[in-house]
Design a protein around this motif. Structure first.
Motif, PDB file in Angstrom:
ATOM      1  N   SER A  57      11.682  -5.633  -4.851  1.00  0.00           N
ATOM      2  CA  SER A  57      10.357  -6.467  -5.144  1.00  0.00           C
ATOM      3  C   SER A  57       9.200  -5.662  -4.515  1.00  0.00           C
ATOM      4  N   PHE A  58       8.262  -5.352  -5.380  1.00  0.00           N
ATOM      5  CA  PHE A  58       6.794  -4.798  -4.981  1.00  0.00           C
ATOM      6  C   PHE A  58       5.702  -5.554  -5.169  1.00  0.00           C
ATOM      7  N   LYS A  59       5.997  -6.857  -5.190  1.00  0.00           N
ATOM      8  CA  LYS A  59       5.110  -7.909  -5.372  1.00  0.00           C
ATOM      9  C   LYS A  59       3.813  -7.773  -4.203  1.00  0.00           C
ATOM     10  N   ASP A  60       2.712  -7.991  -4.764  1.00  0.00           N
ATOM     11  CA  ASP A  60       1.415  -7.936  -3.680  1.00  0.00           C
ATOM     12  C   ASP A  60       1.342  -6.241  -3.393  1.00  0.00           C
ATOM     13  N   LYS A  61       2.061  -5.237  -3.719  1.00  0.00           N
ATOM     14  CA  LYS A  61       1.943  -3.965  -2.954  1.00  0.00           C
ATOM     15  C   LYS A  61       1.141  -2.978  -3.769  1.00  0.00           C
ATOM     16  N   THR A  62       0.520  -2.373  -2.978  1.00  0.00           N
ATOM     17  CA  THR A  62      -0.496  -0.885  -3.525  1.00  0.00           C
ATOM     18  C   THR A  62       0.258   0.319  -3.519  1.00  0.00           C
ATOM     19  N   GLU A  83     -11.779   2.977  -0.302  1.00  0.00           N
ATOM     20  CA  GLU A  83     -11.765   2.062  -1.488  1.00  0.00           C
ATOM     21  C   GLU A  83     -10.614   1.082  -1.608  1.00  0.00           C
ATOM     22  N   LEU A  84      -9.463   1.368  -0.913  1.00  0.00           N
ATOM     23  CA  LEU A  84      -8.111   0.521  -0.944  1.00  0.00           C
ATOM     24  C   LEU A  84      -8.266  -0.310   0.408  1.00  0.00           C
ATOM     25  N   PRO A  85      -7.970  -1.628  -0.085  1.00  0.00           N
ATOM     26  CA  PRO A  85      -7.655  -2.393   1.187  1.00  0.00           C
ATOM     27  C   PRO A  85      -6.216  -2.154   1.785  1.00  0.00           C
ATOM     28  N   ARG A  86      -5.521  -1.672   1.069  1.00  0.00           N
ATOM     29  CA  ARG A  86      -4.134  -1.608   1.699  1.00  0.00           C
ATOM     30  C   ARG A  86      -3.303  -0.462   0.849  1.00  0.00           C
ATOM     31  N   VAL A  87      -2.368   0.207   1.555  1.00  0.00           N
ATOM     32  CA  VAL A  87      -1.437   1.259   0.634  1.00  0.00           C
ATOM     33  C   VAL A  87      -0.002   0.923   1.483  1.00  0.00           C
ATOM     34  N   ASP A  88       0.717   0.453   0.427  1.00  0.00           N
ATOM     35  CA  ASP A  88       2.176   0.164   0.898  1.00  0.00           C
ATOM     36  C   ASP A  88       3.135   1.257   0.690  1.00  0.00           C
ATOM     37  N   VAL A  89       2.880   1.953  -0.398  1.00  0.00           N
ATOM     38  CA  VAL A  89       3.941   3.023  -0.852  1.00  0.00           C
ATOM     39  C   VAL A  89       3.062   4.393  -1.382  1.00  0.00           C
ATOM     40  N   PHE A  90       3.574   5.333  -0.842  1.00  0.00           N
ATOM     41  CA  PHE A  90       2.881   6.657  -1.329  1.00  0.00           C
ATOM     42  C   PHE A  90       4.266   7.620  -1.598  1.00  0.00           C
ATOM     43  N   ILE A  91       4.270   8.112  -2.976  1.00  0.00           N
ATOM     44  CA  ILE A  91       5.167   8.959  -3.436  1.00  0.00           C
ATOM     45  C   ILE A  91       4.830  10.227  -3.634  1.00  0.00           C
ATOM     46  N   ALA A  92       5.003  11.114  -2.756  1.00  0.00           N
ATOM     47  CA  ALA A  92       4.709  12.611  -3.036  1.00  0.00           C
ATOM     48  C   ALA A  92       5.453  13.201  -4.216  1.00  0.00           C
ATOM     49  N   HIS A 128      -1.231   8.694   6.930  1.00  0.00           N
ATOM     50  CA  HIS A 128      -0.539   8.015   7.794  1.00  0.00           C
ATOM     51  C   HIS A 128      -1.304   6.925   8.495  1.00  0.00           C
ATOM     52  N   PRO A 129      -2.431   7.077   8.994  1.00  0.00           N
ATOM     53  CA  PRO A 129      -3.305   6.013   9.652  1.00  0.00           C
ATOM     54  C   PRO A 129      -3.322   4.819   8.432  1.00  0.00           C
ATOM     55  N   LYS A 130      -3.755   5.172   7.355  1.00  0.00           N
ATOM     56  CA  LYS A 130      -3.755   4.247   6.496  1.00  0.00           C
ATOM     57  C   LYS A 130      -2.689   3.179   6.322  1.00  0.00           C
ATOM     58  N   LEU A 131      -1.479   3.836   5.977  1.00  0.00           N
ATOM     59  CA  LEU A 131      -0.085   3.238   5.867  1.00  0.00           C
ATOM     60  C   LEU A 131       0.177   2.515   7.352  1.00  0.00           C
ATOM     61  N   ARG A 132      -0.073   3.262   8.386  1.00  0.00           N
ATOM     62  CA  ARG A 132       0.066   2.434   9.548  1.00  0.00           C
ATOM     63  C   ARG A 132      -0.958   1.073   9.833  1.00  0.00           C
ATOM     64  N   GLU A 133      -1.935   1.080   9.158  1.00  0.00           N
ATOM     65  CA  GLU A 133      -3.077   0.097   9.211  1.00  0.00           C
ATOM     66  C   GLU A 133      -2.376  -1.134   8.454  1.00  0.00           C
ATOM     67  N   THR A 134      -1.825  -0.615   7.310  1.00  0.00           N
ATOM     68  CA  THR A 134      -1.340  -1.753   6.394  1.00  0.00           C
ATOM     69  C   THR A 134      -0.512  -2.369   6.832  1.00  0.00           C
ATOM     70  N   ALA A 135       0.575  -1.549   7.369  1.00  0.00           N
ATOM     71  CA  ALA A 135       1.954  -2.307   7.999  1.00  0.00           C
ATOM     72  C   ALA A 135       1.498  -3.225   9.060  1.00  0.00           C
ATOM     73  N   THR A 136       0.529  -2.960  10.011  1.00  0.00           N
ATOM     74  CA  THR A 136      -0.048  -3.677  11.254  1.00  0.00           C
ATOM     75  C   THR A 136      -0.571  -5.118  10.349  1.00  0.00           C
ATOM     76  N   LYS A 137      -1.526  -4.918   9.610  1.00  0.00           N
ATOM     77  CA  LYS A 137      -2.288  -6.061   8.981  1.00  0.00           C
ATOM     78  C   LYS A 137      -1.485  -6.944   8.185  1.00  0.00           C
ATOM     79  N   TYR A 138      -0.650  -6.525   7.763  1.00  0.00           N
ATOM     80  CA  TYR A 138       0.277  -7.360   6.652  1.00  0.00           C
ATOM     81  C   TYR A 138       1.927  -7.593   7.153  1.00  0.00           C
ATOM     82  N   SER A 139       1.987  -6.941   8.438  1.00  0.00           N
ATOM     83  CA  SER A 139       3.312  -7.579   8.997  1.00  0.00           C
ATOM     84  C   SER A 139       4.441  -6.888   8.219  1.00  0.00           C
ATOM     85  N   THR A 140       4.335  -5.656   7.859  1.00  0.00           N
ATOM     86  CA  THR A 140       5.318  -5.287   6.824  1.00  0.00           C
ATOM     87  C   THR A 140       5.502  -3.540   7.298  1.00  0.00           C
ATOM     88  N   GLN A 141       6.287  -2.980   6.526  1.00  0.00           N
ATOM     89  CA  GLN A 141       6.750  -1.515   6.756  1.00  0.00           C
ATOM     90  C   GLN A 141       6.329  -0.913   5.405  1.00  0.00           C
TER      91      GLN A 141
END
Length: 322
Positions: A22-27, A104-113, A147-160
């Motif tokens: 599931s990718f529900k609620d993810k950016t 501009e993005l409140p969160r970033v959960d996934v980045f595919i390079a 990486h800092p944005k991904l880390r911020e998202t993980a902390t703020k939303y208690s996720t990985q």
């Protein structure tokens, strides 16, 4: 298993499973998403509930058409899909894009390079041969900038969160004769047109980015960052070489794009055990070729010393992940 036997197994015997995560609620952000693997990975993740998917592409018009195609096949809201410009051959474009993500993005959960280049033509872009600029330097720059944005998202939303690089099985057969260069001269040698082996260059670029994935994992353990960095291999043939023989080979040997894209989706849903790992065919696999043993450790260290200097010259302080 030999490289050839493994290739036959991947292409004709084993098929990656249909994604169910599931990718529900993810950016989600996917580079090179206007066609091929990137496009199909976006389609999968929209179907699996992603709230926002950003197609990061050099050709905005083509990406807009891809977004419309995804919307037509998934019936998602038009707000789910956004197109942002990103030119991986330009360090300035990479930095502008990254700054936009942060603001501009409140969160970033996934980045595919996913964006990459495979060519046998030697061209200089920025301060490197273009394959190295696109597949290695810009990809690494994105990884460190975001990486800092991904880390911020993980902390703020208690996720990985995930930063997943699309690699290639061809890293395993890279000859990388340039590695025999004197200390501090790896990139200078890669940029010497008179010595360039462009038949091996794509393979080398994927070998080097594998080292980067391993290096980031060392610099930022999952226990402290909650950002999973890994590398997948979709089992497709790269497609810039366009002649009759290449088209026949792709038709006969390459996986369907939708099937290959499943490996990308798996890479951004697999757990922390994949941090710093190679995950072809949805299975964590020890790396091979020039990454193995003491030789691999030494070569990774040499690559990192020079790469870090390049990245710091582009954006001072960027490689500090503490």
């Amino acid at each position: 298993m030999s490289f050839f036997a493994a290739f036959i197994y991947r292409q004709f015997i084993h098929e990656p499973p249909v994604p169910i995560a599931s990718f529900k609620d993810k950016t989600i952000i996917v580079t090179g998403a206007s066609s091929g693997l990137g496009l199909e990975a976006c389609r999968w993740m929209v179907r699996l509930g992603a709230s926002q998917v950003i197609l990061a592409c050099r050709n905005v018009d083509k990406a807009e058409a891809a977004a419309k195609d995804i919307q037509a096949t998934t019936l998602c809201s038009s707000d789910t899909l956004k197109v942002w410009h990103l030119d991986m051959s330009s360090y300035a474009s990479v930095q502008v894009f990254s700054d936009r993500v942060k603001t501009e993005l409140p969160r970033v959960d996934v980045f595919i390079a996913n964006a990459g280049l495979g060519t046998r033509t030697f061209r200089m872009t920025e301060d490197n041969e273009e394959t190295i600029t696109t597949n290695l330097i810009s990809t690494s720059l994105l990884a460190f900038l975001l990486h800092p944005k991904l880390r911020e998202t993980a902390t703020k939303y208690s996720t990985q969160t995930h930063f997943t690089v699309v690699g290639s099985e061809l890293y395993e057969v890279a000859k990388f004769k340039e590695s025999k260069a004197p200390a501090g001269q790896l990139f200078a040698t890669l940029n010497d047109k008179s010595k360039a082996n462009m038949f091996d260059r794509y393979n080398v670029s994927k070998l080097l980015v594998m080292f980067v994935v391993k290096q980031i994992a060392l610099l930022s353990p999952i226990s402290s960052s909650e950002v999973i960095v890994n590398c997948v291999a979709p089992g497709e043939l790269h497609r810039e070489i366009d002649n009759r023989a290449a088209r026949i080979a792709i038709k006969l040997l390459a996986r369907p794009t939708e099937v290959g894209a499943r490996t990308l989706v798996h890479g951004v849903s697999v757990g922390p055990e994949s941090h710093g790992q190679y995950v072809p065919d949805c299975k964590i696999t020890p790396t091979a070729g020039l990454t193995k043993g003491e030789v691999g450790v030494e070569l990774q260290g040499r690559v990192w010393v020079e790469l870090r200097q390049k990245l710091e010259a582009i954006r001072p302080g960027v490689t500090s992940l503490s």
